[in-house]
Design a protein around this motif. Sequence first.
Motif, PDB file in Angstrom:
ATOM      1  N   VAL A 153       1.133  -1.129   0.105  1.00 46.72           N
ATOM      2  CA  VAL A 153      -0.143   0.047   0.015  1.00 46.72           C
ATOM      3  C   VAL A 153       0.941   1.141  -0.089  1.00 46.72           C
ATOM      4  O   VAL A 153       1.611   1.297   0.727  1.00 46.72           O
ATOM      5  N   HIS A 154       0.838   2.208  -0.909  1.00 44.65           N
ATOM      6  CA  HIS A 154       1.211   3.284  -0.702  1.00 44.65           C
ATOM      7  C   HIS A 154       0.592   4.311  -0.079  1.00 44.65           C
ATOM      8  O   HIS A 154      -0.610   4.824  -0.334  1.00 44.65           O
ATOM      9  N   ALA A 155       0.842   4.302   1.234  1.00 41.25           N
ATOM     10  CA  ALA A 155       0.307   4.991   2.096  1.00 41.25           C
ATOM     11  C   ALA A 155       0.942   6.083   2.913  1.00 41.25           C
ATOM     12  O   ALA A 155       0.269   6.984   3.635  1.00 41.25           O
ATOM     13  N   GLY A 156       2.201   6.420   2.262  1.00 41.56           N
ATOM     14  CA  GLY A 156       3.050   7.402   2.884  1.00 41.56           C
ATOM     15  C   GLY A 156       2.747   8.943   2.372  1.00 41.56           C
ATOM     16  O   GLY A 156       1.968   8.905   1.169  1.00 41.56           O
ATOM     17  N   HIS A 157       3.329   9.651   2.821  1.00 42.04           N
ATOM     18  CA  HIS A 157       3.061  11.162   2.271  1.00 42.04           C
ATOM     19  C   HIS A 157       3.943  11.476   0.869  1.00 42.04           C
ATOM     20  O   HIS A 157       3.822  12.416   0.290  1.00 42.04           O
ATOM     21  N   PRO A 186     -10.213  -6.946   9.106  1.00 42.38           N
ATOM     22  CA  PRO A 186     -11.451  -6.987   8.345  1.00 42.38           C
ATOM     23  C   PRO A 186     -12.672  -7.172   9.124  1.00 42.38           C
ATOM     24  O   PRO A 186     -12.804  -7.874   9.992  1.00 42.38           O
ATOM     25  N   ALA A 187     -13.838  -6.456   8.693  1.00 43.18           N
ATOM     26  CA  ALA A 187     -15.122  -6.654   9.141  1.00 43.18           C
ATOM     27  C   ALA A 187     -15.706  -7.870   9.230  1.00 43.18           C
ATOM     28  O   ALA A 187     -16.153  -8.493  10.128  1.00 43.18           O
ATOM     29  N   ARG A 188     -15.240  -8.737   8.040  1.00 42.44           N
ATOM     30  CA  ARG A 188     -16.015 -10.245   7.945  1.00 42.44           C
ATOM     31  C   ARG A 188     -14.876 -11.090   8.027  1.00 42.44           C
ATOM     32  O   ARG A 188     -15.225 -12.345   7.415  1.00 42.44           O
ATOM     33  N   SER A 189     -13.740 -10.874   8.473  1.00 41.60           N
ATOM     34  CA  SER A 189     -12.673 -12.091   8.557  1.00 41.60           C
ATOM     35  C   SER A 189     -13.102 -12.954   9.840  1.00 41.60           C
ATOM     36  O   SER A 189     -13.250 -12.592  10.967  1.00 41.60           O
ATOM     37  N   SER A 190     -13.035 -14.052   9.625  1.00 46.61           N
ATOM     38  CA  SER A 190     -13.318 -15.264  10.471  1.00 46.61           C
ATOM     39  C   SER A 190     -11.913 -15.406  11.306  1.00 46.61           C
ATOM     40  O   SER A 190     -12.045 -16.223  12.460  1.00 46.61           O
ATOM     41  N   HIS A 191     -11.074 -15.018  10.838  1.00 45.20           N
ATOM     42  CA  HIS A 191      -9.533 -15.231  11.498  1.00 45.20           C
ATOM     43  C   HIS A 191      -8.711 -13.896  11.580  1.00 45.20           C
ATOM     44  O   HIS A 191      -8.054 -13.883  10.804  1.00 45.20           O
ATOM     45  N   PRO A 192      -9.175 -13.051  12.573  1.00 42.37           N
ATOM     46  CA  PRO A 192      -8.623 -11.700  12.316  1.00 42.37           C
ATOM     47  C   PRO A 192      -7.290 -11.889  12.612  1.00 42.37           C
ATOM     48  O   PRO A 192      -6.462 -11.004  12.225  1.00 42.37           O
ATOM     49  N   ASP A 193      -6.760 -12.728  13.284  1.00 40.37           N
ATOM     50  CA  ASP A 193      -5.197 -12.883  13.644  1.00 40.37           C
ATOM     51  C   ASP A 193      -4.417 -13.070  12.481  1.00 40.37           C
ATOM     52  O   ASP A 193      -3.132 -12.912  12.357  1.00 40.37           O
ATOM     53  N   LYS A 194      -5.119 -13.584  11.178  1.00 38.79           N
ATOM     54  CA  LYS A 194      -4.434 -13.897   9.995  1.00 38.79           C
ATOM     55  C   LYS A 194      -4.160 -12.652   9.465  1.00 38.79           C
ATOM     56  O   LYS A 194      -3.392 -12.604   8.374  1.00 38.79           O
ATOM     57  N   LEU A 195      -4.747 -11.436   9.986  1.00 39.40           N
ATOM     58  CA  LEU A 195      -4.297 -10.103   9.308  1.00 39.40           C
ATOM     59  C   LEU A 195      -2.867  -9.607   9.536  1.00 39.40           C
ATOM     60  O   LEU A 195      -2.364  -8.725   8.784  1.00 39.40           O
ATOM     61  N   ASN A 196      -2.184 -10.432  10.375  1.00 35.23           N
ATOM     62  CA  ASN A 196      -1.016  -9.912  11.171  1.00 35.23           C
ATOM     63  C   ASN A 196       0.199  -9.716   9.688  1.00 35.23           C
ATOM     64  O   ASN A 196       0.658  -8.609   9.831  1.00 35.23           O
ATOM     65  N   ALA A 197       0.168 -10.720   8.990  1.00 31.86           N
ATOM     66  CA  ALA A 197       1.145 -10.618   7.874  1.00 31.86           C
ATOM     67  C   ALA A 197       0.843  -9.677   6.925  1.00 31.86           C
ATOM     68  O   ALA A 197       1.777  -8.856   6.764  1.00 31.86           O
ATOM     69  N   PRO A 198      -0.292  -9.704   6.393  1.00 32.17           N
ATOM     70  CA  PRO A 198      -0.586  -8.316   5.381  1.00 32.17           C
ATOM     71  C   PRO A 198      -0.260  -7.149   5.956  1.00 32.17           C
ATOM     72  O   PRO A 198      -0.078  -6.369   5.567  1.00 32.17           O
ATOM     73  N   LEU A 199      -0.943  -7.000   7.428  1.00 30.56           N
ATOM     74  CA  LEU A 199      -0.908  -5.549   7.869  1.00 30.56           C
ATOM     75  C   LEU A 199       0.756  -5.204   8.171  1.00 30.56           C
ATOM     76  O   LEU A 199       0.785  -4.112   7.923  1.00 30.56           O
ATOM     77  N   LEU A 200       1.177  -5.909   8.532  1.00 33.63           N
ATOM     78  CA  LEU A 200       2.814  -5.758   8.513  1.00 33.63           C
ATOM     79  C   LEU A 200       3.411  -5.041   7.454  1.00 33.63           C
ATOM     80  O   LEU A 200       4.067  -4.108   7.397  1.00 33.63           O
ATOM     81  N   GLN A 201       2.939  -5.830   6.174  1.00 34.13           N
ATOM     82  CA  GLN A 201       3.397  -5.121   4.905  1.00 34.13           C
ATOM     83  C   GLN A 201       2.934  -3.895   4.571  1.00 34.13           C
ATOM     84  O   GLN A 201       3.523  -2.881   4.333  1.00 34.13           O
ATOM     85  N   LEU A 202       1.699  -3.582   4.932  1.00 35.14           N
ATOM     86  CA  LEU A 202       0.804  -2.355   4.858  1.00 35.14           C
ATOM     87  C   LEU A 202       1.628  -1.193   5.606  1.00 35.14           C
ATOM     88  O   LEU A 202       1.918  -0.227   5.226  1.00 35.14           O
ATOM     89  N   GLN A 203       1.934  -1.575   6.923  1.00 36.91           N
ATOM     90  CA  GLN A 203       2.441  -0.433   7.766  1.00 36.91           C
ATOM     91  C   GLN A 203       3.967  -0.207   7.369  1.00 36.91           C
ATOM     92  O   GLN A 203       4.313   1.019   7.432  1.00 36.91           O
ATOM     93  N   VAL A 204       4.690  -1.195   6.958  1.00 39.01           N
ATOM     94  CA  VAL A 204       6.056  -0.769   6.513  1.00 39.01           C
ATOM     95  C   VAL A 204       5.843  -0.014   5.523  1.00 39.01           C
ATOM     96  O   VAL A 204       6.651   1.069   5.375  1.00 39.01           O
ATOM     97  N   ASN A 205       5.122  -0.086   4.160  1.00 41.23           N
ATOM     98  CA  ASN A 205       4.923   0.912   3.151  1.00 41.23           C
ATOM     99  C   ASN A 205       4.302   2.253   3.693  1.00 41.23           C
ATOM    100  O   ASN A 205       4.609   3.189   2.875  1.00 41.23           O
ATOM    101  N   CYS A 206       3.530   2.256   4.839  1.00 37.65           N
ATOM    102  CA  CYS A 206       2.953   3.601   5.125  1.00 37.65           C
ATOM    103  C   CYS A 206       4.287   4.409   5.703  1.00 37.65           C
ATOM    104  O   CYS A 206       4.233   5.610   5.373  1.00 37.65           O
ATOM    105  N   ILE A 207       5.086   3.799   6.582  1.00 30.45           N
ATOM    106  CA  ILE A 207       6.433   4.492   6.778  1.00 30.45           C
ATOM    107  C   ILE A 207       7.202   4.892   5.721  1.00 30.45           C
ATOM    108  O   ILE A 207       7.457   5.975   5.709  1.00 30.45           O
ATOM    109  N   ASN A 208       7.684   4.074   4.937  1.00 25.74           N
ATOM    110  CA  ASN A 208       8.332   4.609   3.693  1.00 25.74           C
ATOM    111  C   ASN A 208       7.542   5.484   2.870  1.00 25.74           C
ATOM    112  O   ASN A 208       8.167   6.424   2.330  1.00 25.74           O
TER     113      ASN A 208
END
Length: 209
Positions: A164-168, A187-209
């Motif tokens: 995700v390009h989320a940085g300024h 995710p609102a409809r995820s039955s396994h919200p813990d599985k968001l960890n890996a994708p969310l980490l990738q998102l956060q790294v790109n947010c910082i960059n």
Amino acid sequence: MLPWEEDADLPAFCRALGVPGLADIHTHFLPPRMLRRVWQYFDEAGPLVGVSWPIRYKWSDEERVAHLRSMGVRMFSALAYAHRPDMAADLNAWTLAFAQANPGCLPSATFYPEPGVARYVRQAVDAGARIFKVHLQVGGFAPDDPLRDEVWGLLAEAGIPVVVHAGHAPVGTEHTGPGPFGSLRRPARSSHPDKLNAPLLQLQVNCIN
């Protein structure tokens, strides 16, 4: 980014590290018309670029793929992204076909907050997409748009990372930076919200960059 003359040094760098090569997940290959427009936008330093940003490798797709391989890049991505409605599904068809035609290219896809988004994202996943790309700055949308809730859950459950390009950089908007992205919790409809960890980490790294 390495200076131009140091591209050829990468294979020796890999050998020194004892690794067989590199994976570059942030490369862009786009449909020809879209590619020309993106290059033109950078050449003209458009409003969302704002600074001189010449495209170094303004070559054909074949030449750029060959150059990546000459540097020891064994895996790369296409990472097209939708900036308006009614284009993501066609982009996904193009990027998935590009990956099939170019060994070493990770099958990639994109999505946009619009009716039917979960349907075509699921189709892309079923077709083999292994990484997704979205661009909050260019697309002009918030990461927590309700139309995307089901998509975040679908990708989290599939364990597929999202770039995700989320940085300024290079120009901030109301949707960029840690604030807007921080509103995305699970995710609102995820039955396994813990599985968001890996994708969310990738998102956060790109947010910082």
